[in-house]
Design a protein around this motif. Structure first.
Motif, PDB file in Angstrom:
ATOM      1  N   ILE A 121      35.744  44.776  46.318  1.00  0.00           N
ATOM      2  CA  ILE A 121      35.133  45.290  47.674  1.00  0.00           C
ATOM      3  C   ILE A 121      35.167  47.689  47.028  1.00  0.00           C
ATOM      4  N   VAL A 122      35.611  47.430  45.593  1.00  0.00           N
ATOM      5  CA  VAL A 122      35.026  48.707  44.626  1.00  0.00           C
ATOM      6  C   VAL A 122      33.424  47.597  44.124  1.00  0.00           C
ATOM      7  N   GLY A 123      33.437  46.639  43.849  1.00  0.00           N
ATOM      8  CA  GLY A 123      32.496  46.141  42.789  1.00  0.00           C
ATOM      9  C   GLY A 123      31.319  46.021  43.977  1.00  0.00           C
ATOM     10  N   ALA A 124      31.790  45.880  44.977  1.00  0.00           N
ATOM     11  CA  ALA A 124      30.007  45.656  45.891  1.00  0.00           C
ATOM     12  C   ALA A 124      29.494  46.678  46.184  1.00  0.00           C
ATOM     13  N   GLY A 125      29.895  48.357  46.233  1.00  0.00           N
ATOM     14  CA  GLY A 125      29.402  49.460  46.673  1.00  0.00           C
ATOM     15  C   GLY A 125      29.313  49.690  47.113  1.00  0.00           C
ATOM     16  N   PRO A 126      28.381  50.453  48.048  1.00  0.00           N
ATOM     17  CA  PRO A 126      28.810  51.107  49.866  1.00  0.00           C
ATOM     18  C   PRO A 126      27.807  50.002  50.696  1.00  0.00           C
ATOM     19  N   ALA A 127      28.310  50.298  51.599  1.00  0.00           N
ATOM     20  CA  ALA A 127      29.020  49.122  52.628  1.00  0.00           C
ATOM     21  C   ALA A 127      29.608  49.649  53.446  1.00  0.00           C
ATOM     22  N   ASP A 128      29.159  49.312  54.756  1.00  0.00           N
ATOM     23  CA  ASP A 128      30.162  49.335  56.399  1.00  0.00           C
ATOM     24  C   ASP A 128      31.008  48.195  56.403  1.00  0.00           C
ATOM     25  N   ALA A 129      31.572  47.666  55.589  1.00  0.00           N
ATOM     26  CA  ALA A 129      32.265  46.588  55.717  1.00  0.00           C
ATOM     27  C   ALA A 129      32.502  45.954  54.898  1.00  0.00           C
ATOM     28  N   PRO A 130      34.282  45.475  54.380  1.00  0.00           N
ATOM     29  CA  PRO A 130      34.248  44.866  53.217  1.00  0.00           C
ATOM     30  C   PRO A 130      33.242  43.345  53.060  1.00  0.00           C
ATOM     31  N   PRO A 131      33.388  43.149  51.450  1.00  0.00           N
ATOM     32  CA  PRO A 131      32.573  42.071  52.005  1.00  0.00           C
ATOM     33  C   PRO A 131      32.961  40.465  51.971  1.00  0.00           C
ATOM     34  N   ALA A 132      32.266  39.924  53.203  1.00  0.00           N
ATOM     35  CA  ALA A 132      32.575  38.967  53.788  1.00  0.00           C
ATOM     36  C   ALA A 132      33.276  37.405  52.892  1.00  0.00           C
ATOM     37  N   GLU A 133      32.795  37.883  51.554  1.00  0.00           N
ATOM     38  CA  GLU A 133      33.052  36.506  51.273  1.00  0.00           C
ATOM     39  C   GLU A 133      34.911  36.829  50.463  1.00  0.00           C
ATOM     40  N   ALA A 134      34.555  38.092  50.509  1.00  0.00           N
ATOM     41  CA  ALA A 134      36.640  38.924  49.777  1.00  0.00           C
ATOM     42  C   ALA A 134      37.268  38.549  51.097  1.00  0.00           C
ATOM     43  N   ALA A 135      36.944  39.214  52.108  1.00  0.00           N
ATOM     44  CA  ALA A 135      37.976  39.232  53.137  1.00  0.00           C
ATOM     45  C   ALA A 135      38.356  37.621  53.455  1.00  0.00           C
ATOM     46  N   ALA A 136      37.362  36.068  53.724  1.00  0.00           N
ATOM     47  CA  ALA A 136      37.590  35.087  54.064  1.00  0.00           C
ATOM     48  C   ALA A 136      38.760  35.010  52.644  1.00  0.00           C
ATOM     49  N   ALA A 137      38.654  35.097  51.336  1.00  0.00           N
ATOM     50  CA  ALA A 137      39.263  34.826  50.223  1.00  0.00           C
ATOM     51  C   ALA A 137      41.187  35.274  50.560  1.00  0.00           C
ATOM     52  N   ARG A 138      40.586  37.083  51.323  1.00  0.00           N
ATOM     53  CA  ARG A 138      42.482  37.113  51.403  1.00  0.00           C
ATOM     54  C   ARG A 138      43.024  36.438  52.393  1.00  0.00           C
ATOM     55  N   ALA A 139      42.548  35.821  53.365  1.00  0.00           N
ATOM     56  CA  ALA A 139      42.481  35.119  54.835  1.00  0.00           C
ATOM     57  C   ALA A 139      43.593  33.890  54.498  1.00  0.00           C
ATOM     58  N   ALA A 140      42.368  33.084  52.727  1.00  0.00           N
ATOM     59  CA  ALA A 140      42.842  31.462  52.895  1.00  0.00           C
ATOM     60  C   ALA A 140      43.770  32.260  51.234  1.00  0.00           C
ATOM     61  N   LEU A 141      44.309  33.034  50.872  1.00  0.00           N
ATOM     62  CA  LEU A 141      44.585  33.602  49.515  1.00  0.00           C
ATOM     63  C   LEU A 141      46.246  32.303  49.711  1.00  0.00           C
ATOM     64  N   GLU A 142      45.806  31.271  48.434  1.00  0.00           N
ATOM     65  CA  GLU A 142      47.174  30.685  48.217  1.00  0.00           C
ATOM     66  C   GLU A 142      47.592  30.895  46.470  1.00  0.00           C
ATOM     67  N   VAL A 143      48.501  31.179  46.156  1.00  0.00           N
ATOM     68  CA  VAL A 143      49.474  31.553  45.236  1.00  0.00           C
ATOM     69  C   VAL A 143      50.360  30.500  44.385  1.00  0.00           C
ATOM     70  N   PRO A 144      50.633  30.786  43.327  1.00  0.00           N
ATOM     71  CA  PRO A 144      51.995  30.565  42.981  1.00  0.00           C
ATOM     72  C   PRO A 144      53.317  30.421  43.243  1.00  0.00           C
ATOM     73  N   ARG A 145      54.262  29.718  43.343  1.00  0.00           N
ATOM     74  CA  ARG A 145      55.433  29.853  43.715  1.00  0.00           C
ATOM     75  C   ARG A 145      56.666  29.802  42.789  1.00  0.00           C
TER      76      ARG A 145
END
Length: 265
Positions: free
Chosen positions: A60-84
């Protein structure tokens, strides 16, 4: 009047709280330990949440001024997979925090960006994001420490700014207060105080002089006054400890109305 932490201090505090968070997770019996202050969550869920949040806000910070979070960032968060595996997961979290810190350093404090809060008292800027992420990291560090069986108060430097940050970011709104106008005073044992005013124009906060033995407190000015350490006040505001953990003057029922209020914006 005491100043808020400068931008470099905010970055340092994010890093320090992430380090303390990872230490708590490393000391816990296992990643499946329950987090009492986040019902239904395990430590694994909490690590995923904090690291995912770091990466999301970095984008979000890297995208600069915007009216919504970057779509790719929102998608990445929704599909987040992390090590166990714990050590690998903690390395992933450390890398996540560094991504956020790098994005903030590159932007500086004044670059505009999307944010979910009203701009009434907290700007929608990289500096506003940094200030809020200090508190997110601090409160979740407390959560992790509690899950590990060794909760610690928030550091004073973090907590003193945390009361104001919460009032300015999470409470400030132009939406009308649906009850009789009133005010809430928050007094820290460390000597800083704020007044939250709620009425038909919404909610906004300001610093006020701390009560002293000589002056006392104008009990008629505030419907409820809450007293505690800065750490206790932050943990109360984030619903980590109950109101009866603090000293409340006035109508304590007003605090229930405030917690139940869901402004439209």
């Amino acid at each position: 009047m005491e100043k808020n932490p400068e931008f470099p201090d905010l970055l340092r505090l994010i890093d320090e709280r992430s380090t303390a968070f990872r230490a708590a997770v490393a000391a816990a019996p296992g990643l499946d330990a329950q987090v009492p202050t986040c019902p239904g969550w395990t430590l694994f869920d909490l690590v995923k949440h904090l690291g995912g949040g770091d990466r999301f806000w970095a984008a979000i910070v890297g995208a600069g001024p915007a009216d919504a979070p970057p779509a790719e960032a929102a998608a990445a968060r929704a599909a987040l997979e992390v090590p166990r595996e714990r050590e690998v997961l903690l390395a992933w979290l450390a890398a996540s925090t560094q991504l956020l810190l790098s994005a903030l350093r590159e932007a500086g404090p004044d670059v505009g960006c999307w944010a979910w809060w009203s701009a009434l008292q907290t700007p929608r800027t990289s500096g506003g994001v940094a200030r809020h992420r200090v508190q997110e990291s601090a409160v979740h560090t407390y959560d992790a420490q509690l899950a590990a069986g060794a909760p610690q108060p928030l550091p004073t430097e973090v907590a003193l700014d945390g009361v104001e940050e919460f009032l300015f970011t999470c409470v400030a709104t132009p939406s009308a207060w649906p009850h009789k106008p009133t005010a809430f005073d928050f007094h820290t044992a460390e000597g800083r105080s704020w007044r939250l005013t709620v009425d038909g124009d919404g909610a906004r906060s300001t610093r006020i002089p701390a009560p002293t033995a000589a002056t006392g407190e104008d009990s008629d000015a505030a419907g409820a006054s809450v007293h505690g350490t800065a750490s206790e006040l932050v943990l109360y505001l984030y619903d980590r400890i109950p109101a009866d953990s603090l000293h409340v003057d006035g109508d304590a029922g007003l605090l229930d109305l405030l917690r139940a209020w869901e402004p439209e914006e």
